[in-house]
Design an enzyme around this catalytic site. Structure first.
Site, PDB file in Angstrom:
ATOM      1  N   ASN A   9       0.797  -1.301  -0.049  1.00  0.00           N
ATOM      2  CA  ASN A   9       0.070  -0.007   0.338  1.00  0.00           C
ATOM      3  C   ASN A   9       1.032   1.211   0.043  1.00  0.00           C
ATOM      4  OD1 ASN A   9      -1.871   2.051   0.476  1.00  0.00           O
ATOM      5  ND2 ASN A   9      -2.440   1.478   2.456  1.00  0.00           N
ATOM      6  N   LYS A  11       0.114   4.127  -0.107  1.00  0.00           N
ATOM      7  CA  LYS A  11      -0.413   5.489   0.594  1.00  0.00           C
ATOM      8  C   LYS A  11      -0.216   6.481  -0.507  1.00  0.00           C
ATOM      9  CE  LYS A  11      -0.398   3.208   4.859  1.00  0.00           C
ATOM     10  NZ  LYS A  11      -0.116   3.148   6.309  1.00  0.00           N
ATOM     11  N   HIS A  95      -9.726   1.443   4.887  1.00  0.00           N
ATOM     12  CA  HIS A  95      -8.363   1.506   5.477  1.00  0.00           C
ATOM     13  C   HIS A  95      -8.618   2.272   6.830  1.00  0.00           C
ATOM     14  CE1 HIS A  95      -4.297   2.736   6.680  1.00  0.00           C
ATOM     15  NE2 HIS A  95      -3.764   1.515   5.919  1.00  0.00           N
ATOM     16  N   GLU A  97      -6.969   4.658   7.848  1.00  0.00           N
ATOM     17  CA  GLU A  97      -6.643   6.185   7.652  1.00  0.00           C
ATOM     18  C   GLU A  97      -8.118   6.937   6.751  1.00  0.00           C
ATOM     19  OE1 GLU A  97      -2.960   5.351   5.618  1.00  0.00           O
ATOM     20  OE2 GLU A  97      -1.975   4.939   7.565  1.00  0.00           O
ATOM     21  N   GLU A 166      -5.523  -4.903  10.377  1.00  0.00           N
ATOM     22  CA  GLU A 166      -4.481  -3.879  10.606  1.00  0.00           C
ATOM     23  C   GLU A 166      -4.592  -3.059  12.000  1.00  0.00           C
ATOM     24  OE1 GLU A 166      -2.424  -2.627   6.593  1.00  0.00           O
ATOM     25  OE2 GLU A 166      -3.965  -1.202   7.206  1.00  0.00           O
ATOM     26  N   GLY A 172       2.356   2.454  10.720  1.00  0.00           N
ATOM     27  CA  GLY A 172       3.431   3.380  10.566  1.00  0.00           C
ATOM     28  C   GLY A 172       4.098   3.842  11.971  1.00  0.00           C
ATOM     29  N   SER A 210       3.228  -2.181  10.144  1.00  0.00           N
ATOM     30  CA  SER A 210       4.631  -2.274  10.453  1.00  0.00           C
ATOM     31  C   SER A 210       5.268  -3.668  10.349  1.00  0.00           C
ATOM     32  CB  SER A 210       5.116  -1.757  12.048  1.00  0.00           C
ATOM     33  OG  SER A 210       4.852  -0.538  12.074  1.00  0.00           O
TER      34      SER A 210
HETATM   35  P1  13P Z   1       2.896   0.305   7.652  1.00  0.00           P
HETATM   36  O1  13P Z   1       3.590  -0.982   6.980  1.00  0.00           O
HETATM   37  O2  13P Z   1       3.778   1.530   7.131  1.00  0.00           O
HETATM   38  O3  13P Z   1       2.748   0.372   8.929  1.00  0.00           O
HETATM   39  O4  13P Z   1       1.470   0.442   7.176  1.00  0.00           O
HETATM   40  C1  13P Z   1       0.394  -0.479   7.063  1.00  0.00           C
HETATM   41  C2  13P Z   1      -0.733  -0.098   6.443  1.00  0.00           C
HETATM   42  O5  13P Z   1      -1.335   0.668   6.615  1.00  0.00           O
HETATM   43  C3  13P Z   1      -1.154  -0.906   5.042  1.00  0.00           C
HETATM   44  O6  13P Z   1      -2.134  -0.851   4.711  1.00  0.00           O
END
Ligand code: 13P
Length: 248
Positions: A9, A11, A95, A97, A166, A172, A210
């Site tokens: 992803n 982002k 997601h 976010e 997640e 992150g 992560s």
């Molecule tokens: P990270 O791997 O940067 O923690 O992000 C995970 C994520 O949100 C994947 O959709």
């Protein structure tokens, strides 16, 4: 058990030049074949670029969101039909976010999953608890509620979705769920899927949060972890490839 899926992803990262360089390195690493299914979910404006580079390779591509609506006056939205125009195989929906910064409710997420399925796009449905919810002992209740909304809306088509667990506190932050913590939640989600479809054992439940080159192997060894949804580590070809190999 289904073949594992490692999905990046990206982002809101990248530009034409860095995308091309990253994909060249990833594709070089996959030249002798991929040991699992591999995809990158990229910003929609780059789907054209990514589809041209990845066509005919083991790398699939996806979007990070999809509109629940078919077409019309929905400024800024991107429809499933538009995504299909670019050969999109996957769309992330729900997601954290999007839930957190764009107010997406369980109902909206379920509608998006349904629209994706109706257009032959596999939704990667994200669920996960916040730190406060985990500390309050509400993890199971939260993820089950989030998944239940999708199951209720898409009915028997639920066997076509990919689920991603997640934990919000692990995204992150560098703080990964331990393999045991992740497995415990994955088992809950698997049981919920079993109650909804006879195909649950062949469905993929990804872990995200992560996941990186050093912890991927231990997470992917767990019986109910069928792949990963990778943020930061998917932006570095060497790390992404290490995770892909760990899924073999
Ligand atoms: P990270 O791997 O940067 O923690 O992000 C995970 C994520 O949100 C994947 O959709």
């Amino acid at each position: 058990m289904a073949r594992k899926l490692i999905a990046g992803n990206w982002k809101m990262n990248g530009n034409r030049a860095t995308n091309a360089a990253l994909l060249a390195d990833v594709l070089q690493g996959l030249a002798s074949g991929a040991p699992c299914d591999v995809a990158v979910c990229v910003p929609s404006v780059y789907l054209d670029q990514v589809s041209q580079i990845a066509a005919g390779t083991p790398l699939a591509w996806g979007a990070q969101d999809v509109s629940a609506k078919e077409s019309g006056a929905f400024t800024g939205e991107i429809s499933a039909t538009m995504l299909k125009d670019f050969g999109v195989r996957f769309a992330i929906v729900g997601h954290s976010e999007r839930r957190q910064y764009h107010g997406e409710t369980d109902g909206v997420v379920a509608a998006k999953a349904q629209t994706a399925l109706a257009h032959g796009i596999t939704p990667i449905v994200c669920v996960g608890e916040t730190l406060e919810q985990r500390d309050a002992g509400a993890t199971e209740e939260v993820v089950k509620r989030q998944l239940a909304a999708v199951i209720h809306t898409v009915g028997h088509c639920v066997s076509e979705i990919v689920v991603a667990y997640e934990p919000v506190w692990a995204i992150g932050t560098g703080q990964t769920a331990t393999p045991e913590q992740a497995q415990a939640v994955h088992a809950v989600l698997r049981a919920q899927l079993h109650a909804a479809t006879e195909h649950a054992s062949g469905m993929r439940i990804l872990y995200g949060g992560s996941m990186n080159a050093s912890n991927a192997a231990d997470l992917l060894k767990q019986p109910d972890i069928d792949g990963g949804l990778i943020g930061g580590a998917a932006l570095k070809a060497a790390d992404f490839l290490t995770i892909i190999r760990a899924a073999a």
